[in-house]
Design a protein around this motif. Structure first.
Motif, PDB file in Angstrom:
ATOM      1  N   LEU A 194      29.952  66.717  -6.555  1.00  0.00           N
ATOM      2  CA  LEU A 194      31.393  66.714  -6.723  1.00  0.00           C
ATOM      3  C   LEU A 194      31.927  68.142  -6.634  1.00  0.00           C
ATOM      4  N   ALA A 195      33.237  68.251  -6.391  1.00  0.00           N
ATOM      5  CA  ALA A 195      33.842  69.551  -6.141  1.00  0.00           C
ATOM      6  C   ALA A 195      33.562  70.546  -7.256  1.00  0.00           C
ATOM      7  N   GLU A 196      33.655  70.066  -8.508  1.00  0.00           N
ATOM      8  CA  GLU A 196      33.455  70.987  -9.634  1.00  0.00           C
ATOM      9  C   GLU A 196      32.029  71.512  -9.729  1.00  0.00           C
ATOM     10  N   ASP A 197      31.095  70.863  -9.010  1.00  0.00           N
ATOM     11  CA  ASP A 197      29.697  71.289  -9.054  1.00  0.00           C
ATOM     12  C   ASP A 197      29.263  72.028  -7.789  1.00  0.00           C
ATOM     13  N   ILE A 198      30.150  72.144  -6.818  1.00  0.00           N
ATOM     14  CA  ILE A 198      29.797  72.788  -5.549  1.00  0.00           C
ATOM     15  C   ILE A 198      30.069  74.287  -5.660  1.00  0.00           C
ATOM     16  N   PRO A 199      29.077  75.145  -5.414  1.00  0.00           N
ATOM     17  CA  PRO A 199      29.293  76.600  -5.496  1.00  0.00           C
ATOM     18  C   PRO A 199      30.277  77.060  -4.428  1.00  0.00           C
ATOM     19  N   GLU A 200      30.995  78.098  -4.759  1.00  0.00           N
ATOM     20  CA  GLU A 200      31.939  78.662  -3.793  1.00  0.00           C
ATOM     21  C   GLU A 200      31.229  79.151  -2.533  1.00  0.00           C
ATOM     22  N   THR A 201      29.983  79.606  -2.674  1.00  0.00           N
ATOM     23  CA  THR A 201      29.252  80.105  -1.510  1.00  0.00           C
ATOM     24  C   THR A 201      29.024  79.008  -0.468  1.00  0.00           C
ATOM     25  N   GLN A 202      28.773  77.774  -0.925  1.00  0.00           N
ATOM     26  CA  GLN A 202      28.584  76.672   0.019  1.00  0.00           C
ATOM     27  C   GLN A 202      29.876  76.344   0.740  1.00  0.00           C
ATOM     28  N   ALA A 203      30.973  76.335   0.017  1.00  0.00           N
ATOM     29  CA  ALA A 203      32.263  76.075   0.651  1.00  0.00           C
ATOM     30  C   ALA A 203      32.612  77.180   1.634  1.00  0.00           C
ATOM     31  N   ARG A 204      32.335  78.427   1.258  1.00  0.00           N
ATOM     32  CA  ARG A 204      32.619  79.544   2.145  1.00  0.00           C
ATOM     33  C   ARG A 204      31.760  79.489   3.394  1.00  0.00           C
ATOM     34  N   ALA A 205      30.503  79.074   3.260  1.00  0.00           N
ATOM     35  CA  ALA A 205      29.625  78.953   4.427  1.00  0.00           C
ATOM     36  C   ALA A 205      30.183  77.930   5.412  1.00  0.00           C
ATOM     37  N   LEU A 206      30.705  76.832   4.897  1.00  0.00           N
ATOM     38  CA  LEU A 206      31.303  75.817   5.775  1.00  0.00           C
ATOM     39  C   LEU A 206      32.516  76.383   6.506  1.00  0.00           C
ATOM     40  N   VAL A 207      33.409  77.022   5.784  1.00  0.00           N
ATOM     41  CA  VAL A 207      34.625  77.565   6.391  1.00  0.00           C
ATOM     42  C   VAL A 207      34.282  78.618   7.440  1.00  0.00           C
ATOM     43  N   ASP A 208      33.326  79.490   7.153  1.00  0.00           N
ATOM     44  CA  ASP A 208      32.943  80.532   8.106  1.00  0.00           C
ATOM     45  C   ASP A 208      32.290  79.934   9.346  1.00  0.00           C
ATOM     46  N   THR A 209      31.444  78.935   9.167  1.00  0.00           N
ATOM     47  CA  THR A 209      30.773  78.304  10.302  1.00  0.00           C
ATOM     48  C   THR A 209      31.783  77.631  11.219  1.00  0.00           C
ATOM     49  N   VAL A 210      32.730  76.924  10.626  1.00  0.00           N
ATOM     50  CA  VAL A 210      33.750  76.245  11.433  1.00  0.00           C
ATOM     51  C   VAL A 210      34.661  77.253  12.112  1.00  0.00           C
ATOM     52  N   GLY A 211      35.037  78.301  11.389  1.00  0.00           N
ATOM     53  CA  GLY A 211      35.935  79.287  11.972  1.00  0.00           C
ATOM     54  C   GLY A 211      35.354  79.994  13.171  1.00  0.00           C
ATOM     55  N   ALA A 212      34.039  80.154  13.191  1.00  0.00           N
ATOM     56  CA  ALA A 212      33.397  80.843  14.316  1.00  0.00           C
ATOM     57  C   ALA A 212      33.416  80.020  15.586  1.00  0.00           C
ATOM     58  N   SER A 214      36.044  78.390  16.898  1.00  0.00           N
ATOM     59  CA  SER A 214      37.342  78.381  17.572  1.00  0.00           C
ATOM     60  C   SER A 214      37.344  79.372  18.726  1.00  0.00           C
ATOM     61  N   GLY A 215      38.175  79.069  19.714  1.00  0.00           N
ATOM     62  CA  GLY A 215      38.324  79.964  20.850  1.00  0.00           C
ATOM     63  C   GLY A 215      38.213  79.233  22.170  1.00  0.00           C
ATOM     64  N   ASP A 216      38.665  79.900  23.256  1.00  0.00           N
ATOM     65  CA  ASP A 216      38.596  79.340  24.604  1.00  0.00           C
ATOM     66  C   ASP A 216      39.279  77.983  24.681  1.00  0.00           C
ATOM     67  N   GLY A 217      40.497  77.899  24.135  1.00  0.00           N
ATOM     68  CA  GLY A 217      41.278  76.677  24.245  1.00  0.00           C
ATOM     69  C   GLY A 217      40.950  75.605  23.232  1.00  0.00           C
ATOM     70  N   LEU A 218      40.033  75.875  22.302  1.00  0.00           N
ATOM     71  CA  LEU A 218      39.664  74.889  21.288  1.00  0.00           C
ATOM     72  C   LEU A 218      39.960  75.458  19.902  1.00  0.00           C
ATOM     73  N   ASP A 219      40.807  74.776  19.159  1.00  0.00           N
ATOM     74  CA  ASP A 219      41.126  75.176  17.785  1.00  0.00           C
ATOM     75  C   ASP A 219      40.337  74.292  16.826  1.00  0.00           C
ATOM     76  N   VAL A 220      39.580  74.922  15.929  1.00  0.00           N
ATOM     77  CA  VAL A 220      38.782  74.181  14.950  1.00  0.00           C
ATOM     78  C   VAL A 220      39.139  74.701  13.562  1.00  0.00           C
ATOM     79  N   GLU A 221      39.517  73.791  12.675  1.00  0.00           N
ATOM     80  CA  GLU A 221      39.894  74.150  11.312  1.00  0.00           C
ATOM     81  C   GLU A 221      39.199  73.196  10.349  1.00  0.00           C
ATOM     82  N   VAL A 222      39.234  73.555   9.063  1.00  0.00           N
ATOM     83  CA  VAL A 222      38.591  72.725   8.056  1.00  0.00           C
ATOM     84  C   VAL A 222      39.530  72.555   6.866  1.00  0.00           C
ATOM     85  N   GLY A 223      39.660  71.327   6.404  1.00  0.00           N
ATOM     86  CA  GLY A 223      40.505  71.022   5.257  1.00  0.00           C
ATOM     87  C   GLY A 223      39.764  70.143   4.271  1.00  0.00           C
TER      88      GLY A 223
END
Length: 798
Positions: A194-212, A214-223
């Motif tokens: 559950l969210a309250e048990d998920i470390p911030e580092t895991q969430a940050r890893a997901l956001v960074d992986t998805v953000g990388a 994006s580019g060349d006409g493809l937009d990728v975001e995470v919510g």
């Protein structure tokens, strides 16, 4: 109070060490225990609360929380080979991240997960409030369990048919994860906790992986829920900015570096102890995750101000020739009593939230009150100890030199404060009318106040959560970010038939975009998802909830034992807001009544409490007008980095009213107590109002500037809720100090004359007697002003 101050001055080193030990001890305990905050908006007895209870009973197994990866191509189709290859590689990378249990996307077979995303529910409706609505994940479990149950009941010779059905279901789910125009798609990333048990580092890893990707006409975001965790706890920039501005104001007011540091040091020690204590409090009761920041906001503001008042009184004592120890003792015995009284009014207003009997607000009330109690305690114990340590350095070098050369001199209000006080005395009606018009105009937006809960659609436009939210809304319709969860309780075949017919009725209901398949669980419970055609925060979605509850569902239930409840994020927030609105008049009435009783006892007057109540209501209404204009109407919200306009948080009025009433009482006490003292000595209302305003306006204005700076600095926190509090409190303090207390209140008191201090004799005999300042600590007014009058300096003239 004098005895407390005397002990703290004599044992100043011990006092300082005790406070430092408390700060370190509580901080260490907080670090070891960790935090346990919870945003539980559920209100027992509401329909959404019943829906949650039925889900938890029927489907106790719940998968982990999730995030939603959304991608959009400006040209072509997301099914195109290049896009599919890139996104498939990205999803493979995401699948290998720590904490990820499964990834369900539109390309290829769905991966096994604790909770598969239902058709038409791409964002899983978690929006931006973690842990506030478990229904969506439970619906997903319900559907998965329903499919497993149906497969288990199929005849053994129908294996091929089951395989074909499974393949068809997978294909349908995949197609539902791609928008109609083929340019937007999404995948659901399910974590193993559950969210309250998920470390911030895991969430940050997901956001960074998805953000990388994006580019060349493809937009990728995470919510989604987990993506919100990547925002972290901030860099404490807001606190540092607020403290820095406060230090500048204090130095300009005192001219002494040592004296300007003491209020800040006292506030930091007390607020730091309270901040760690709030973290521990979360282990024994429900405490919202914004409670520590709210405590910081309130604690720094009132803590620095309380210390400012005491240091100001201490400096006056030194200028009158008192010794350091005697000046500190006298400051605590006089102004310290006013600080305790003012702090008590703040705590009473905050604890008034307990009468609402909402767990979510109980923790906030206790946490904020704890902060105020500690700031008051530090002001009357730690501060006098520190004042005795710095000795005469509480005065500037110029002040010390003048004291040594000329000896003690009477301090006469001069300059702008004296001129303004006399100006108000001459023109009370005109100035009072101007002040009333200003407050009325600012309060007008409050009439359009709409309560609701912000989500990731209100995040700043540059954030990945906001962009994912917008891409989903553009590609699949605004309702996908907040679907409704319908939970049905059944007793037989007729109820199942009625439920199946209900699905068709829902599709024909105005405001409904789509209806998901019915998921059965346990034989007597079923769940289906309804996606509105409007955004979660819109009035149309709230109207749809009301329409379903009042018209559509009663018609479907007629003649059956079927019982259907509307739940989900939007319904839960609407129910929470309605409960708050229903209890708000009682709450405000209780807070006003308690404040009036305290002022009645302190000032032995009927008029003073009634004017204070009216002024407090005016300050609250005008402050909410500013909040509505910025956050609900969107006037400058994007420019301030506060995101898109949206409704006002439902708990904001309750908490803000508590805090604002308490803070307004502070200024009322410090202003009127000086007027009351002069009235008792002279019996001249005009002089009492003039002298009281002249002698207190400068310190009140300095305190207000500090509070405003601290509150506005919290806009930099990046948290929409905290920014609402910051702007609302800053506006209220500015209006209270610069319009009400220094203009409207003295104007009204001049017009009312001696009626200000009227109290029926029978009531006077019945009421207990309390004093904000100890009578023995007051100087006789005539003795104080006699030398001034003899020299021609006694009258306050422009």
């Amino acid at each position: 109070m004098a005895a407390i101050a005397r002990w703290c001055v004599r044992h100043r080193i011990v006092t300082v060490l005790l406070w430092l030990a408390a700060l370190v001890g509580v901080t260490v305990a907080s670090a070891v225990a960790g935090s346990a905050y919870s945003n539980d908006y559920e209100v027992p007895g509401t329909e959404s609360g019943r829906a949650t209870a039925v889900l938890q009973e029927a489907f106790p197994g719940r998968g982990g929380d999730s995030a939603t990866v959304v991608w959009h191509t400006e040209s072509g189709d997301v099914r195109g080979g290049d896009v599919e290859r890139r996104v498939t590689a990205l999803l493979d990378d995401v699948r290998s991240l720590p904490g990820v249990a499964a990834v369900t996307g539109p390309y290829g077979p769905a991966q096994p997960a604790a909770a598969d995303a239902p058709a038409g529910d791409p964002a899983q409706a978690r929006t931006g409030a973690e842990g506030t609505a478990p229904q969506e994940a439970q619906v997903q479990n319900a559907q998965a369990q329903s499919e497993q149950s149906q497969n288990a009941q199929a005849p053994g010779g129908a294996q091929s048919a089951r395989d074909q059905a499974a393949a068809g279901t997978a294909a349908e789910a995949a197609s539902n994860q791609i928008s109609a125009d083929g340019r937007t798609a999404y995948a659901t990333v399910t974590f193993d906790g559950l969210a309250e048990d998920i470390p911030e580092t895991q969430a940050r890893a997901l956001v960074d992986t998805v953000g990388a990707a994006s580019g060349d006409g493809l937009d990728v975001e995470v919510g989604g829920t987990v993506a919100t965790l990547a925002k972290g706890g901030g860099s404490h920039t807001a606190e540092m900015v607020g403290v820095a501005v406060a230090a500048v104001v204090l130095f300009l007011a005192f001219g002494s570096l040592a004296a300007s540091v003491l209020p800040i040091a006292t506030a930091l020690v007390s607020v730091g102890t309270a901040y760690a204590g709030i973290s521990l409090l979360g282990h024994v009761m429900t405490v919202a995750d914004f409670a520590p920041m709210l405590g910081l906001l309130i604690g720094l503001g009132v803590g620095i101000d309380y210390a400012l008042f005491i240091v100001t009184r201490h400096r006056k004592g030194l200028k009158r020739g008192l010794g350091v120890a005697e000046a500190a003792r006298n400051a605590v015995a006089t102004t310290g009593r006013a600080v305790v009284f003012a702090g008590a009014t703040v705590c009473i207003a905050l604890l008034g939230m307990l009468i609402l009997r909402l767990n979510f607000l109980n923790g906030v009330a206790v946490a904020a009150s704890l902060t105020v109690v500690l700031t008051v305690a530090a002001s009357v114990t730690l501060l006098p100890a520190l004042l005795s340590l710095i000795g005469m350095r509480a005065l500037s070098r110029r002040e010390r030199r003048r004291l040594a050369e000329h000896g003690p001199e009477p301090e006469v209000p001069t300059g702008f404060a004296a001129r303004w006080s006399a100006f108000v005395e001459r023109h009370p009606k005109k100035l009072g009318a101007v002040a009333a018009v200003v407050m009325l105009v600012l309060a007008l937006p409050t009439l359009s106040l709409r309560l609701g809960t912000s989500d990731q659609g209100n995040d700043p436009a540059s954030t990945t959560t906001r962009q994912a939210y917008d891409m989903l809304a553009d590609g699949f319709g605004p309702g996908v970010n907040g679907p409704l969860t319908l939970v049905a309780e059944m007793e037989g075949a007729n109820d199942r038939l009625a439920l199946n017919q209900l699905s068709d009725q829902l599709r024909a209901t105005p405001g409904v975009e789509s209806v998901g398949p019915v998921a059965y669980g346990g034989g007597d419970t079923a769940v289906l998802t309804v996606v509105p055609d409007s955004a979660p925060q819109s009035q149309q979605t709230s109207d749809l909830v009301d329409r379903l509850r009042s018209d559509v569902l009663p018609a479907a239930e007629s003649g059956t034992s079927l019982d259907v409840h509307v739940g989900g994020i939007t319904a839960a927030y609407d129910d929470f807001a309605q409960v708050i609105i229903g209890k708000l008049p009682l709450f405000v009435g209780v807070v006003i009544a308690l404040g009036c009783v305290l002022l009645l006892l302190a000032f032995r007057s009927v008029g003073i409490p009634l004017k204070a109540a009216a002024m407090n209501v005016a300050a609250v209404a005008s402050a909410f007008g500013v909040v509505v204009a910025i956050f609900q109407w969107g006037w400058g919200s994007e420019l301030l980095g506060l995101g898109r306009a949206g409704p006002i948080e439902p708990f904001l009025p309750v908490i803000a009213v508590s805090v604002l009433f308490g803070l307004s009482m502070d200024y009322q006490v410090f202003l009127v107590s000086r007027m009351y003292e002069e009235w008792l000595e002279t019996g001249d209302n005009r002089r009492a109002v003039r002298v009281g305003l002249a002698e207190t306006s400068r310190v009140i204005n300095s305190a207000a500037v500090i509070m405003i700076a601290v509150f506005l600095a919290f806009v930099l926190s990046g948290d929409r809720v905290i920014a609402m509090f910051g702007i609302g409190l800053a506006a209220a303090v500015a209006l209270d100090a610069f319009v009400l207390r220094t203009l409207l209140v003295p104007a009204l008191m001049h017009m009312l004359g001696g009626a200000n201090w009227w109290l029926p004799r029978s009531l006077d005999r019945w009421l207990p007697r309390i004093s904000i300042e100890a009578p023995e600590s007051r100087e006789p007014a005539r003795a104080r002003i006699a030398p001034q009058r003899a020299s021609g300096e006694g009258e306050l003239v422009p």
